[in-house]
Design an enzyme around this catalytic site. Structure first.
Site, short mmCIF file in Angstrom:
data_model
loop_
_atom_site.label_atom_id
_atom_site.label_comp_id
_atom_site.label_asym_id
_atom_site.label_seq_id
_atom_site.Cartn_x
_atom_site.Cartn_y
_atom_site.Cartn_z
N ILE A 4 0.84 -1.20 0.00
CA ILE A 4 0.00 0.00 0.00
C ILE A 4 0.87 1.25 0.00
O ILE A 4 0.62 2.20 -0.75
CB ILE A 4 -0.96 -0.02 1.21
CG1 ILE A 4 -2.02 -1.10 0.99
CG2 ILE A 4 -1.60 1.33 1.43
CD1 ILE A 4 -2.91 -1.34 2.19
N LYS A 5 1.90 1.28 0.83
CA LYS A 5 2.77 2.45 0.90
C LYS A 5 3.60 2.61 -0.37
O LYS A 5 3.84 3.73 -0.83
CB LYS A 5 3.69 2.38 2.13
CG LYS A 5 2.93 2.38 3.44
CD LYS A 5 2.15 3.66 3.64
CE LYS A 5 1.51 3.69 5.02
NZ LYS A 5 0.95 4.97 5.37
N ASP A 6 4.04 1.50 -0.96
CA ASP A 6 4.78 1.57 -2.23
C ASP A 6 3.93 2.23 -3.31
O ASP A 6 4.41 3.02 -4.12
CB ASP A 6 5.18 0.18 -2.72
CG ASP A 6 6.09 -0.57 -1.77
OD1 ASP A 6 6.75 0.06 -0.92
OD2 ASP A 6 6.15 -1.82 -1.88
N ILE A 8 1.41 4.44 -2.96
CA ILE A 8 1.22 5.88 -2.82
C ILE A 8 2.49 6.62 -3.21
O ILE A 8 2.44 7.65 -3.86
CB ILE A 8 0.74 6.30 -1.41
CG1 ILE A 8 1.73 5.95 -0.33
CG2 ILE A 8 -0.65 5.75 -1.13
CD1 ILE A 8 1.47 6.61 1.01
N VAL A 9 3.64 6.07 -2.83
CA VAL A 9 4.91 6.72 -3.20
C VAL A 9 5.08 6.69 -4.72
O VAL A 9 5.50 7.68 -5.32
CB VAL A 9 6.10 6.06 -2.47
CG1 VAL A 9 7.42 6.58 -3.01
CG2 VAL A 9 6.00 6.30 -0.98
#
Length: 129
Positions: A4-6, A8-9
């Site tokens: 999930i964080k990958d 957004i980045v």
């Protein structure tokens, strides 16, 4: 696939590159409590950007090790630094980016609309499908 964080980045980087805000030769800075910092460090390693991650002492050792393993410089704010103080990890990143906007790109995960848009474009369709 990306976490999930990958995602957004990736969305933040894609938009910034398309808009000319993030260019080769720049250094990416990101304030993070851990996961987004690791994702930012990974994305920088993949795309050839220098990277500075700022975090608090509460970030886990494993996450700090992962950030450094991707080649990022890690700055840990002093214990007890309060939000708004220049030694707080979020302020360190913001001040670096403000110092020279042609040199530094701030991921600014907490304030950019590109963060929730990344979820909308990737996670949202997965949930609905």
């Amino acid at each position: 696939g990306f976490s999930i964080k990958d995602r957004i980045v990736q969305n933040i980087f894609n938009k910034a590159e398309a808009q000319g805000k993030l260019k080769q030769g720049m250094t990416v800075v990101a304030a993070s409590s851990g996961n987004t910092g690791a994702a930012t460090a990974m994305m920088c390693a993949m795309r050839g950007y220098k990277c500075i991650i700022t975090t608090s002492p509460k970030c886990s050792k494993e996450k700090m090790d992962a950030i450094k393993a991707y080649g990022a410089k890690l700055i840990v704010s002093p214990s007890g630094a309060k939000e708004g103080e220049p030694t707080h990890y979020m302020e360190i990143a913001r001040l670096l980016a403000e110092e020279d906007p042609e040199k530094y790109f701030d991921v600014n995960q907490y304030d950019t609309l590109d963060n929730p848009e990344g979820h909308f474009l990737t996670l949202g369709p997965e949930i609905w499908e």
